[in-house]
Design an enzyme around this catalytic site. Structure first.
Site, PDB file in Angstrom:
ATOM      1  N   CYS A 256     129.437  -7.221  99.260  1.00 38.09           N
ATOM      2  CA  CYS A 256     130.138  -7.624  98.374  1.00 38.09           C
ATOM      3  C   CYS A 256     130.887  -8.767  98.585  1.00 38.09           C
ATOM      4  O   CYS A 256     131.611  -9.395  97.985  1.00 38.09           O
ATOM      5  CB  CYS A 256     131.012  -6.503  97.718  1.00 38.09           C
ATOM      6  SG  CYS A 256     130.306  -5.110  96.999  1.00 38.09           S
TER       7      CYS A 256
ATOM      8  N   HIS B  12     137.872  -9.762  94.559  1.00 40.34           N
ATOM      9  CA  HIS B  12     136.394  -9.112  94.421  1.00 40.34           C
ATOM     10  C   HIS B  12     136.793  -7.930  93.489  1.00 40.34           C
ATOM     11  O   HIS B  12     137.918  -7.224  93.952  1.00 40.34           O
ATOM     12  CB  HIS B  12     135.794  -8.620  95.638  1.00 40.34           C
ATOM     13  CG  HIS B  12     134.941  -7.595  95.458  1.00 40.34           C
ATOM     14  ND1 HIS B  12     133.542  -7.786  94.646  1.00 40.34           N
ATOM     15  CD2 HIS B  12     134.493  -6.260  95.994  1.00 40.34           C
ATOM     16  CE1 HIS B  12     132.892  -6.646  94.548  1.00 40.34           C
ATOM     17  NE2 HIS B  12     133.379  -5.706  95.351  1.00 40.34           N
TER      18      HIS B  12
ATOM     19  N   ASN C 203     131.786  -3.217  89.090  1.00 39.52           N
ATOM     20  CA  ASN C 203     131.504  -4.015  90.310  1.00 39.52           C
ATOM     21  C   ASN C 203     130.289  -4.574  90.346  1.00 39.52           C
ATOM     22  O   ASN C 203     129.289  -4.132  90.468  1.00 39.52           O
ATOM     23  CB  ASN C 203     131.711  -2.827  91.576  1.00 39.52           C
ATOM     24  CG  ASN C 203     131.702  -3.547  92.855  1.00 39.52           C
ATOM     25  OD1 ASN C 203     131.023  -4.629  92.959  1.00 39.52           O
ATOM     26  ND2 ASN C 203     132.127  -2.888  93.854  1.00 39.52           N
TER      27      ASN C 203
END
Ligand code: COA
Length: 315
Positions: A113, A241, A271
């Site tokens: 990520c 994020h 996500n």
């Protein structure tokens, strides 16, 4: 002095939306649980689209917005852990589909990520040695293919998308001074691979990852500001994020970031790992909330465990 600035952004998400209601038909969950614990309402899932399709669309939009031709690109990096093929790389498929010159340096990078931040730093270093000074940095994920539908703790979280940035390197620009790191760990969070007999699947221990994230985010913000000799007030926009709305809310409260200086699209995307930061940046650019001269602080964290932050400017 030397560094990169963003010239144009693009993004793409497949049209198929998985709602929380859809998920209640697959696993024992509820809209109320998912919304209050994560802030997610829907996520995009590929049906017929490929990872390469998403990269191509995001890249074309970024090039158009930057006013840069494919022939001007010197390097292309795709941050991803879910490419269509382990080889050829997703970046090689972008070279084919977007028509980048054959001598473009094209490769994939896996920073989970935090991947977009690892890719921006790598691009800054690469372009310094490149005869062509524009680079294409893409974060793209098709995580829907690796969901463990037996695990209600993770299957509700992830979605598919791609975000792309065209950046320009110049001796006149300041460095993004990226802060990157990892704490090697194969238990907390990841996607299984060749070391496992079964097909690849996402795994995560939610609570320790949550604790890691809420420690890593402020640490990254403090470090990257110090490295750049800046304060919170010098930042025009904060891009986090998008893993959990509660993680973003905690950081926003800690630094007293006003509403007009941060953004969440986790409600619509879930996500999307390496795609999340560039997708947010692209939506912000599209809405005119960031643009020429904006100084944006990017913060990411994820599997690895990795973390990263950088202070980037728009040309
Ligand atoms: N629906 C309903 N109940 C669920 C559920 C779901 N989708 N997923 C888990 N639960 C249940 C658990 O079974 C558990 O029940 P129990 O107490 O009866 O055992 C309870 O909810 C609490 O589970 P827990 O895992 O402790 O929840 P949590 O409050 O930690 O929230 C996350 C889970 C995943 C939302 C949260 O831990 C998180 O966001 N972690 C960080 C994620 C992250 O940042 N990941 C990515 C980095 S890139």
């Amino acid at each position: 002095m030397s560094g990169i600035k963003i010239c144009g952004m693009g993004h793409y998400a497949p049209p198929k939306l998985m709602t929380n209601e859809d998920l209640t038909k697959i696993v024992d969950t509820s809209d109320e649980w998912i919304t209050t614990r994560t802030g997610i309402k829907t996520r995009h899932h590929c049906v017929e689209e490929t990872h390469a399709d998403m990269c191509r669309e995001a890249a074309r939009m970024a090039l158009k917005n930057a006013g840069v031709a494919p022939e001007e690109i010197g390097a292309c990096i795709v941050a991803t852990l879910t490419p269509d093929y382990l080889a050829p790389s997703a970046a090689c498929l972008v070279q084919r589909d977007v028509g980048l010159p054959n001598d473009t340096v094209c490769f994939d990078l896996n920073g989970a990520c935090s991947g977009f931040l690892f890719a921006m730093h790598t691009m800054e270093c690469l372009l310094a040695a490149s005869p062509r000074k524009y680079g294409l940095v893409i974060g793209a994920e098709m995580l829907s293919r690796f969901i463990n539908w037996q695990d209600r703790g993770t299957c509700v979280l992830f979605g598919d998308a791609a975000g792309a940035a065209v950046v320009e390197w110049s001796e006149e620009y300041e460095s993004i001074h990226a802060l990157l790191g990892c704490h090697g760990d194969s238990d907390m969070l990841g996607v299984t691979g060749a070391g496992h007999a079964d097909p690849p699947q996402i795994f995560m221990h939610g609570q320790p990852v949550f604790k890691f994230a809420v420690t890593a985010v402020p640490w990254c913000i403090d470090q990257v500001l110090a490295r750049n000799g800046r304060t919170v007030d010098d930042v025009d926009f904060f891009v986090f994020h998008q893993a959990n709305a509660r993680i973003i809310d905690l950081a926003v409260r800690k630094y007293r970031i006003p509403e007009e200086k941060y953004y969440k699209n986790i409600e619509r995307y879930g996500n999307t790992s390496a795609a999340s930061i560039p997708t947010v940046l692209s939506e912000l650019a599209q809405q005119g909330r960031v643009g020429s001269g904006s100084r944006v602080l990017l913060v990411g964290f994820g599997g690895g465990l990795t973390w990263g932050a950088a202070l980037v400017e728009f040309k």
